[in-house]
Design a protein around this motif. Structure first.
Motif, mmCIF file in Angstrom:
data_model
loop_
_atom_site.group_PDB
_atom_site.id
_atom_site.type_symbol
_atom_site.label_atom_id
_atom_site.label_comp_id
_atom_site.label_asym_id
_atom_site.label_seq_id
_atom_site.Cartn_x
_atom_site.Cartn_y
_atom_site.Cartn_z
ATOM 1 N N SER A 113 -0.835 9.051 10.475
ATOM 2 C CA SER A 113 -0.226 8.094 11.394
ATOM 3 C C SER A 113 0.796 8.738 12.318
ATOM 4 O O SER A 113 1.299 8.085 13.240
ATOM 5 N N TRP A 114 1.094 10.014 12.103
ATOM 6 C CA TRP A 114 2.001 10.748 12.987
ATOM 7 C C TRP A 114 1.280 11.329 14.210
ATOM 8 O O TRP A 114 1.914 11.860 15.111
ATOM 9 N N LEU A 115 -0.056 11.234 14.252
ATOM 10 C CA LEU A 115 -0.818 11.881 15.323
ATOM 11 C C LEU A 115 -0.412 11.429 16.729
ATOM 12 O O LEU A 115 -0.273 12.276 17.622
ATOM 13 N N ASP B 143 -5.826 -4.822 0.516
ATOM 14 C CA ASP B 143 -5.500 -5.397 -0.793
ATOM 15 C C ASP B 143 -5.315 -4.322 -1.855
ATOM 16 O O ASP B 143 -5.018 -4.621 -3.012
ATOM 17 N N SER B 144 -5.490 -3.055 -1.482
ATOM 18 C CA SER B 144 -5.225 -1.951 -2.396
ATOM 19 C C SER B 144 -4.874 -0.709 -1.587
ATOM 20 O O SER B 144 -5.202 -0.605 -0.402
ATOM 21 N N PHE B 145 -4.215 0.244 -2.249
ATOM 22 C CA PHE B 145 -3.696 1.418 -1.560
ATOM 23 C C PHE B 145 -3.933 2.672 -2.400
ATOM 24 O O PHE B 145 -4.110 2.605 -3.610
ATOM 25 N N HIS B 146 -3.957 3.810 -1.720
ATOM 26 C CA HIS B 146 -3.989 5.100 -2.396
ATOM 27 C C HIS B 146 -3.062 6.046 -1.655
ATOM 28 O O HIS B 146 -2.742 5.834 -0.493
ATOM 29 N N GLN B 147 -2.631 7.095 -2.338
ATOM 30 C CA GLN B 147 -1.731 8.071 -1.724
ATOM 31 C C GLN B 147 -2.485 9.290 -1.215
ATOM 32 O O GLN B 147 -3.678 9.462 -1.503
ATOM 33 N N GLN B 148 -1.767 10.112 -0.461
ATOM 34 C CA GLN B 148 -2.330 11.401 -0.062
ATOM 35 C C GLN B 148 -2.764 12.144 -1.326
ATOM 36 O O GLN B 148 -2.030 12.182 -2.328
ATOM 37 N N ASN B 149 -3.973 12.710 -1.290
ATOM 38 C CA ASN B 149 -4.533 13.395 -2.459
ATOM 39 C C ASN B 149 -4.578 12.479 -3.671
ATOM 40 O O ASN B 149 -4.615 12.949 -4.809
ATOM 41 N N ASP C 5 1.799 6.332 1.932
ATOM 42 C CA ASP C 5 2.722 7.282 1.318
ATOM 43 C C ASP C 5 4.127 7.017 1.818
ATOM 44 O O ASP C 5 4.327 6.519 2.929
ATOM 45 N N PHE C 6 5.089 7.382 1.012
ATOM 46 C CA PHE C 6 6.491 7.234 1.391
ATOM 47 C C PHE C 6 7.056 8.543 1.921
ATOM 48 O O PHE C 6 6.739 9.626 1.428
ATOM 49 N N THR D 53 3.711 6.694 5.704
ATOM 50 C CA THR D 53 2.664 7.412 6.417
ATOM 51 C C THR D 53 1.312 6.932 5.911
ATOM 52 O O THR D 53 1.149 6.571 4.748
ATOM 53 N N SER D 54 0.350 6.905 6.799
ATOM 54 C CA SER D 54 -1.004 6.499 6.462
ATOM 55 C C SER D 54 -1.948 7.418 7.218
ATOM 56 O O SER D 54 -1.527 8.426 7.795
ATOM 57 N N ASP D 55 -3.227 7.080 7.235
ATOM 58 C CA ASP D 55 -4.172 7.851 8.032
ATOM 59 C C ASP D 55 -5.269 6.930 8.550
ATOM 60 O O ASP D 55 -5.376 5.772 8.137
ATOM 61 N N ALA D 56 -6.058 7.439 9.468
ATOM 62 C CA ALA D 56 -7.118 6.659 10.089
ATOM 63 C C ALA D 56 -7.959 7.593 10.942
ATOM 64 O O ALA D 56 -7.612 8.762 11.142
#
Length: 438
Positions: free
Chosen positions: A289-291, A385-391, A323-324, A161-164
């Motif tokens: 990304s579920w929207l 080139d980098s990632f972060h998780q929810q919260n 996120d997984f 899952t991601s967001d945008a």
């Protein structure tokens, strides 16, 4: 974000993945009975409800797995409260062998209490000529910590899952050509929309995790991945007084006081504002990304889903959220071995492609198909080139729901200023950590 994950209609693919053949070969299709001669089976408490597209993909996998191994999968399609039911069950003899859920919910339910099993067996299972572990992109594992205290993976992810910031490309083709990349460009876009007499941003204010996503992402934009987690880990709470954190809070305050948010968002009931956005009553929505799958059934005719990454601030950090969603096995599971085999089985390309095409989520496998609705987010993930998780990976027991999200609502609803927010968080966090077991 991540509290709502659902979908819409789809059709099943017909191609049979090679993973089943490999599993069958590995067991000679004779491992369906125990040494006592009784049929083998395991219990799976699923986060999906019957009829959801993800459930249909999993149901297909269950059917194939049972046919190819002779092992019965006793599924309970419990929905999003499966982990709420799991926690009290862990103190009983009624413990499932397999559960699934988002990372942020699995951590407090199983990992923080050291009741998750190491899944080395699942990672070593052969799938499509590889091992399951090698099918999980290593770039995500640098950010998403799925190793237990012994260094063993406790989770087998099957989707990301991601967001945008989402919008209708049919109404805004200019955003597809030239989306805002910085915070100042983003605010300028909101001002143009507002000047045209339209509503810039929709938000379902009763979903506290959605509200907090603005601030948590802004803190990560200012401090980089891991920044918010470091702030939240400070037992004195004084890290909230960092000027970069205050700047992030002031940017949320800017959205609130600038009148960019849809009227009524403070008292809305999900998915009311989401529905308004999908029908053109607001132009943008920062969401997961579920929207697209959630809103497709009521979106306006011709609505074309498109998205751009959350804008960067002057600090320049541009990580993408990743996120997984995946499987975990409780330590008290009666049949952890077969549960792990099924967890690996879902990484077969047949099911990963179905997750992408029919469920319209982002499969964990890099070579799996994705839907047109996910094209922008998938491209951004591929290029990041980098990632972060929810919260930012903050999942301390009760911290988000009772402290961070609750206090953020006061800021997001305009009840307190940015300065009041950071000072109140400092005191509340010091109390939180004082009350935690050492």
């Amino acid at each position: 974000m991540g509290t709502h994950i659902s979908g819409h209609r789809w059709q099943l693919p017909v191609a049979l993945g090679a993973v089943g053949v490999l599993l069958c070969a590995a067991t000679a299709c004779s491992g369906a009975t125990s040494s006592s001669g009784s049929s083998r089976q395991f219990t799976y408490w699923s986060m999906w409800k019957e009829g959801e597209p993800q459930q249909k993909v999993l149901a297909l996998a269950v059917t194939d797995f049972e046919k190819q191994t002779g092992i019965k999968v006793k599924v309970q399609w419990q929905g999003r409260n499966n982990l709420q039911k799991l926690v009290p069950a862990l103190n009983t003899n009624n413990v499932p062998d397999l559960v699934d859920g988002p990372y942020v919910k699995l951590v407090p339910a199983l990992v923080a209490t050291q009741q998750s099993l190491g899944l080395t067996s699942a990672f070593d299972t052969e799938v499509d000529g590889s091992t399951a572990g090698k099918l999980i992109p290593a770039k995500y594992l640098k950010t998403i910590d799925i190793d237990d205290a012994a260094g063993r993976p406790w989770m087998v992810p099957y989707s990301i899952t991601s967001d945008a910031v989402w919008y209708d490309a049919a109404a805004h083709p200019e955003l597809r050509r030239d989306p805002p990349r910085t915070w100042d460009e983003f605010i300028a876009l909101l001002d143009r929309i507002k000047k045209d007499g339209r509503t810039p941003l929709a938000a379902d204010g009763d979903v506290t995790g959605y509200n907090a996503a603005f601030l948590s992402t802004l803190i990560v934009r200012n401090l980089g991945p891991g920044g918010l987690k470091k702030v939240a880990s400070d037992r004195t709470g004084k890290a909230w007084l960092d000027p970069a954190v205050l700047d992030a809070a002031k940017k949320v305050e800017q959205l609130v006081r600038g009148g960019y948010l849809i009227d009524g968002y403070k008292a809305s009931k999900w998915p009311a504002e989401q529905q308004k956005w999908a029908n053109g009553k607001a132009e943008l929505m920062f969401n997961g990304s579920w929207l697209p799958t959630e809103s497709a059934t009521y979106a306006a005719k011709g609505f074309t889903y498109a998205a751009f990454p959350f804008p960067v601030t002057a600090a320049g950090h541009s990580s993408m959220r990743a996120d997984f969603v995946g499987f975990a096995v409780p330590k008290k599971a009666d049949d952890a071995k077969d549960a792990q085999r099924f967890a690996a089985f879902l990484l077969g390309k047949k099911y990963q492609d179905a997750m992408g095409r029919q469920a319209k989520v982002i499969p964990v496998r890099a070579d799996a198909a994705t839907s047109p609705e996910m094209a922008d987010v998938k491209k951004a993930l591929d290029q990041a080139d980098s990632f972060h998780q929810q919260n930012d990976g903050v999942a301390f027991p009760g911290y988000n729901e009772k402290l961070f999200w609750a206090k953020d609502d006061e800021l997001f609803f305009g009840k307190i200023s940015a300065e009041e927010f950071v000072h109140q968080m400092q005191g509340a966090q010091a109390t939180y950590w004082k009350d935690q077991p050492q």
